[in-house]
Design a protein around this motif. Structure first.
Motif, PDB file in Angstrom:
ATOM      1  N   LYS A   1       0.815  -1.218   0.000  1.00 39.37           N
ATOM      2  CA  LYS A   1       0.000   0.000   0.000  1.00 39.37           C
ATOM      3  C   LYS A   1       0.843   1.261   0.000  1.00 39.37           C
ATOM      4  N   ALA A   2       2.054   1.187   0.499  1.00 38.04           N
ATOM      5  CA  ALA A   2       2.832   2.418   0.626  1.00 38.04           C
ATOM      6  C   ALA A   2       4.298   2.156   0.309  1.00 38.04           C
TER       7      ALA A   2
ATOM      8  N   MET B   1      -0.404   2.265  -5.241  1.00 31.16           N
ATOM      9  CA  MET B   1       0.165   2.446  -3.897  1.00 31.16           C
ATOM     10  C   MET B   1       0.671   3.879  -3.767  1.00 31.16           C
ATOM     11  N   ASN B   2       0.669   4.380  -2.528  1.00 33.20           N
ATOM     12  CA  ASN B   2       1.041   5.776  -2.312  1.00 33.20           C
ATOM     13  C   ASN B   2       2.539   5.917  -2.099  1.00 33.20           C
TER      14      ASN B   2
ATOM     15  N   THR C   1      -2.993  -3.870   9.062  1.00 34.52           N
ATOM     16  CA  THR C   1      -2.140  -2.720   8.758  1.00 34.52           C
ATOM     17  C   THR C   1      -2.468  -2.119   7.391  1.00 34.52           C
ATOM     18  N   ALA C   2      -2.792  -3.002   6.436  1.00 41.42           N
ATOM     19  CA  ALA C   2      -3.096  -2.509   5.090  1.00 41.42           C
ATOM     20  C   ALA C   2      -4.257  -1.519   5.138  1.00 41.42           C
ATOM     21  N   ARG C   3      -5.216  -1.830   5.969  1.00 43.84           N
ATOM     22  CA  ARG C   3      -6.373  -0.961   6.078  1.00 43.84           C
ATOM     23  C   ARG C   3      -5.968   0.399   6.661  1.00 43.84           C
ATOM     24  N   TYR C   4      -5.006   0.366   7.581  1.00 43.67           N
ATOM     25  CA  TYR C   4      -4.512   1.623   8.143  1.00 43.67           C
ATOM     26  C   TYR C   4      -3.978   2.513   7.032  1.00 43.67           C
TER      27      TYR C   4
ATOM     28  N   LEU D   1      -6.824   3.822   4.717  1.00 45.28           N
ATOM     29  CA  LEU D   1      -7.694   4.850   5.280  1.00 45.28           C
ATOM     30  C   LEU D   1      -6.936   6.134   5.554  1.00 45.28           C
ATOM     31  N   THR D   2      -5.730   6.015   6.141  1.00 49.79           N
ATOM     32  CA  THR D   2      -4.965   7.209   6.491  1.00 49.79           C
ATOM     33  C   THR D   2      -4.609   8.006   5.247  1.00 49.79           C
TER      34      THR D   2
END
Lengths: 608, 427
Positions: free
Chosen positions: B108-109, B138-139, B162-165, B168-169
């Protein structure tokens, strides 16, 4: 010493087992001969084929004619054998007829054949011997007693002024007050009728015999259909009696153009069946084709329309059925009004409707009776259910094995966590579950009624809980299998549901081999297969492939009832329109109709 | 005969399937370890120090059967750090001690440390672009503290996963306006483009341990001529908070090409969103136009895309931007009845001026100080050139610093909230 030796021998060496006197079904001589003959024929055919391959050789082959002539000779002798036995025409002498009938019906071995001998008074002093023959249990006893035996035996004594000279005429015109009487000179017809619940009457001195239709066997009454249960609409289902079934259809379609043609199936069973169509709607060629196919079937016995369906269908290996079998008279009637042909068979509560397209198989009998938004909603659900029951397990396998990036991370981790303790690959896992589900389904049909609920409990426990608790399958998979199973029950056509149950395994296999590529290829091949198929000359995927008119009016979705103006285009019916463009005249403003009426009146006046 | 042919054909097809495509890349889900975030620092012994955050599925989905809820101690992910010359060699090394094969398809990041970002990230983003496992959505983040430290501090409290964190963030800009959507695909495109420069989300580990430690150092409020800092006058790491997650994101890292050149604070990130038309809604604080020492809070939405025109005045480009905004009143501290039609225009004017001021400050900063066209004005100018060669020769990135800006703000207050009229308190 010798005894010991013998005993040891008996213990350790091979002893021929004692011959049992059990029953052994031995091959008959005839069968052996037949097999030999067939083998010879096959050999000859092969040789022939070999010879066919080379044209030049064929020209110089001296054996060619020999084979042909020997074959024809064999056939001739065979025919002579067959025809030496049966008598064709009824004799004038009663005892000859009696002997022959006894021989044909194997009296006295046959226990349920009743032969009643009696005398008929013809003139004052002239008495003729007579007998009737019937099969016990298939006839109505009271009719025979009151309408046949009574007039012949008792009322023939009454003085009547006019007397016919001929014996047969006298019986027919004066003595037999039964409504369905058939006069014949042939034994075959008598035998056929007696087999089907008739009574045969022979009178001495007459070359004709009488057959009265006195059918009166026990049968099931008209009940609710078992397989096609609907909520809205008529609740009558067919039963096993042909005339009863045709009457049920006629009861709905009070139309003199509805034709119920007779045909009989099976060389030995001679099962009667009716071909139903509406004369001025159905395409003549379609009717002709159905009749041609039915009449050309050569087999000994046809017991149910399920067998007939297999004889009639175009493609044996196509997964989808090409003929609709239905228990509902209203469905048959609806199909007939569209221009289709129905076949009802004696002894089967399922009528066959042909031709059938893919979209007919997705329709329920109820669709026409519900308001159109409801129908469309239900059809959408059904289509989704079909795709789910076909593809869901395959997609699951493909995604969990190849396309992990496709699903949300949360779901991915949930699947991973659920599969953590499962020892098998997901393909094996899903095969285990699908197999056990099919097992329960198959056992559920065969299980005796009182034990039924037990199976449900065991099934639910095994599938739902124990398998997960034992870490043999993951809980997510249970959902997949359950949804798939429910989806397959939502398919309205029983045969189609089975077809998709089988194909589901193919898609699991394809998904496991090469993921979405495999499933796409599978869909492609299945699509080609279905597109190339035809049912009685109608493309199976009509009206969408090939595209014909009105595909969305009643095939995939359903238009409001007043918009369904035409019959299916692909049936090429004689009468194209079901109803005029304005089927609800009340929607037109009253003044308009008044005006129209006035105009019509004026026009009439001016004509006058 | 025909049937046998058909069956053999089908068999052949299925055999060909398994032979050609086959199941060589078949992996069960539970044979893989999913990396949630990748952090890249400058290595001590090698070119890179790579930190991977790996999801623990049994914990991420609510623990095992026995514990039910996520008990303390069962973390949903764990981090590993390797020193490595390149990203893929690092994954190779990591595969030796992580029992399952690492899979990047759910990452995700992507987090660069500031040090690495200022040196240039080209070698790494090229490698990532080439691999199909990395998701283009992905950011991209730049961490002011080391990426390793940031990732190790991502211990979400609310999410079991954690992926959801991250999901959402990093989507929070929709209702805060303090960061932006910096998906990798966009980042890569902008890093090689002439007409727009990339940004990355600014991330850091909070420098405050408790509420008493909070200081106003590094806040940008003084540069803006304010007495007190507004909510947007901070950057990640210095957000005045305690008790939350130590890892925090606010503001943007500005790049020129593949090199980081500066930072934007939260308010400027909001301006970036407004200028690019990605601003959704968030509440903004304004000074009361009458009393000058009370606050007014408006919930500002961008109702239409900004209208932008660019003209060449001699050698200097002149950029004209019109923002079309809507707002709802959230709070009026002074108790002045701004809902009255005659007062409403005063409030609108004040808000317009405030936003215009902020926007001009932001645009001038990107031009003069950062010299990086992150808003993509180049795209509007590009259409004036006949050929690509002319456009390249024009050297837009070099000329951006000479831009003149004109900003017009059209803000309409639509709704006063549930309170129709402010009644001043009796005093």
């Amino acid at each position: 010493m010798r005894d010991i030796k013998k005993m040891l021998k008996e213990l350790f060496l091979f002893n021929e087992p004692k011959k049992d006197d059990k029953f052994i079904l031995k091959e008959t001589e005839e069968e052996k001969n037949q097999i030999k003959k067939e083998e010879i024929e096959i050999k000859q055919e092969q040789q022939k084929k070999k010879r066919d391959r080379s044209v030049i050789k064929k020209l110089f082959d001296p054996n060619e004619e020999k084979y042909a002539s020997s074959e024809s000779k064999e056939q001739k002798t065979k025919q002579e054998d067959d025809h030496s036995q049966p008598k064709e025409y009824i004799s004038k002498h009663l005892h000859e007829n009696l002997d022959y009938m006894k021989k044909v019906f194997y009296v006295p071995e046959n226990g349920d054949i009743v032969i009643r001998e009696f005398a008929v008074t013809l003139k004052k002093d002239k008495v003729a011997e007579a007998f009737i023959i019937l099969i016990d249990g298939m006839i109505d006893r009271t009719i025979i007693n009151t309408n046949i035996l009574q007039p012949l035996m008792l009322l023939s004594n009454i003085e009547i002024e006019q007397r016919e000279d001929e014996v047969g005429e006298q019986v027919k015109k004066r003595l037999l007050p039964h409504n369905q009487l058939k006069v014949t000179t042939k034994f075959d017809e008598v035998i056929e009728e007696v087999n089907f619940g008739g009574v045969g009457l022979f009178v001495d001195g007459s070359e004709i015999a009488f057959v009265c239709d006195v059918k009166g066997w026990e049968h099931r009454g008209i009940e609710r259909p078992n397989t096609e249960i609907i909520i809205r609409g008529p609740q009558e289902g067919f039963n096993e009696v042909l005339r009863c079934n045709t009457a049920l259809v006629r009861k709905i379609l009070k139309d003199e153009d509805l034709v119920a043609e007779n045909a009989s199936l099976g060389r030995r069973s001679k099962t009667p069946c009716s071909i139903l169509y509406i004369k001025d709607i159905a395409n003549d060629d379609l009717v002709k084709e159905v009749k041609r196919r039915i009449k050309s079937i050569k087999t000994d016995y046809v017991i149910d329309s399920g067998m007939l369906e297999q004889y009639l269908e175009d493609h044996t290996f196509l997964p989808a059925p090409q003929i609709i079998a239905t228990e509902r008279p209203d469905r048959v009637a609806a199909a007939l009004t569209e221009g289709k042909v129905a076949v009802i068979m004696h002894g089967s509560p399922f009528a066959l409707i042909m031709p059938a397209t893919n979209y007919d198989l997705m329709h329920s009998a109820e669709d026409a009776f519900l308001r159109f938004p409801y129908t469309n909603f239900l059809r959408t659900i059904r289509i989704v259910a079909i795709f789910m029951s076909l593809l869901l397990p395959g997609l699951y396998v493909a995604i969990t094995n190849y396309h992990h990036e496709m699903i949300p991370t949360d779901l991915l981790l949930a699947i991973e966590a659920a599969r953590e303790k499962v020892p098998f690959p997901s393909v094996v896992e899903i095969l285990i579950m699908e197999f056990s589900f099919e097992l329960i389904r198959e056992a559920g049909i065969r299980i005796p009624g009182p034990i039924g609920p037990t199976l449900g409990i065991i099934g639910a426990l095994i599938l739902g809980q124990a398998a997960v608790a034992a870490n043999i399958v993951s809980p997510i998979l249970i959902i997949i299998v359950a949804v798939t199973g429910i989806g397959s029950f939502a398919i309205p056509n029983y045969s189609l549901a089975i077809a998709f149950r089988i194909l589901r395994f193919v898609y699991i296999f394809l998904g496991a081999i090469s993921g979405f590529l495999g499933i796409t290829t599978g869909l492609f091949i299945q699509g080609l297969w279905l597109t190339s198929a035809k049912s009685f000359g109608v493309p199976f995927l009509a009206p969408f492939a090939p595209r014909t008119k009105g595909g969305f009016a009643d095939e995939l979705t359903r238009a409001p009832i007043w918009k369904q103006e035409t019959r299916p285009d692909y049936l090429n019916t004689k009468d194209l329109k079901k109803q005029p463009k304005i089927s609800r005249e009340w929607t037109q403003a009253e003044e308009k109709t008044k005006k129209q009426n006035e105009e019509n009146k004026n026009a009439d006046n001016s004509k006058e | 005969m025909c049937l046998i042919k058909k069956i053999s054909l089908l068999l052949m097809i299925s055999i060909l399937f398994s032979m050609f495509s086959g199941c060589f890349d078949r992996r069960e889900i539970d044979e893989l370890a999913y990396v949630m975030a990748v952090g890249l620092d400058k290595g001590k012994t090698n070119a890179l120090r790579m930190t991977l955050q790996i999801a623990i599925p049994s914990a991420a989905t609510g623990g095992g059967k026995e514990n039910g809820g996520g008990e303390g101690g069962s973390e949903s992910s764990y981090e590993i750090t390797v020193e490595t010359p390149t990203i893929y060699s690092g994954i190779n090394i990591a595969n030796t001690f992580v029992s399952r094969q690492l899979n990047l398809s759910h990452t995700k990041a992507l987090i660069f440390s500031e040090e690495l970002a200022r040196e240039g990230v080209k070698p790494y983003i090229n490698a990532i672009t080439r691999n199909r496992e990395f998701r283009p959505d992905m950011n991209v983040l730049v961490s002011k503290t080391s990426a390793e430290k940031f990732i190790r501090n991502v211990k979400p409290r609310l999410e079991a996963n954690t992926a959801r964190y991250y999901e959402l963030t990093l989507a929070g800009f929709n209702y805060t306006g303090f960061i932006a959507n910096t998906d990798f695909h966009k980042f890569y495109r902008q890093s090689v483009a002439i007409d727009q420069q990339p940004v990355a989300i600014l991330a850091a580990v909070s420098s405050y341990e408790g509420s008493e430690d909070i200081k106003l150092e590094d806040s940008t409020y003084k540069d803006k001529g304010r007495d007190l800092p507004f909510e947007g006058d901070f950057k990640a790491g210095k957000i005045p908070n305690s008790g939350g997650l130590k890892a925090e994101v606010m503001g943007l890292a500005v790049f020129r090409g593949d090199k980081m050149v500066g930072e934007l604070d939260g308010e400027e990130a909001g301006m970036y969103l407004m200028a690019t038309g990605e601003y959704n809604y968030s509440s903004m604080t304004f000074l009361d136009p009458v009393t000058k020492n009370n606050f007014i809070v408006l919930n500002v939405k961008q109702s239409r895309m900004p209208q932008q025109r660019i003209k060449m005045e001699g050698d200097n480009p002149h950029i004209y931007t019109k923002l079309i905004l809507e707002a709802d009143i959230m709070s009026i501290q002074s108790g002045i009845n701004y809902e009255k039609p005659e007062n409403l225009s005063k409030l609108e004017e004040a808000a317009e001026n405030s936003i215009k001021e902020g926007m001009l400050r932001y645009l001038n900063r990107t031009a003069r100080e950062l010299n990086s066209d992150i808003c993509g004005f180049g795209a509007h100018l590009k259409k004036n050139f006949l050929t690509w060669q002319d456009w390249v020769k024009f050297d837009w990135p070099g000329r951006y610093k000479d831009c003149k800006f004109d900003v017009e703000v059209d803000l309409k207050i639509r709704r006063p909230g549930l309170m129709v009229r402010t009644s001043p308190p009796n005093s």
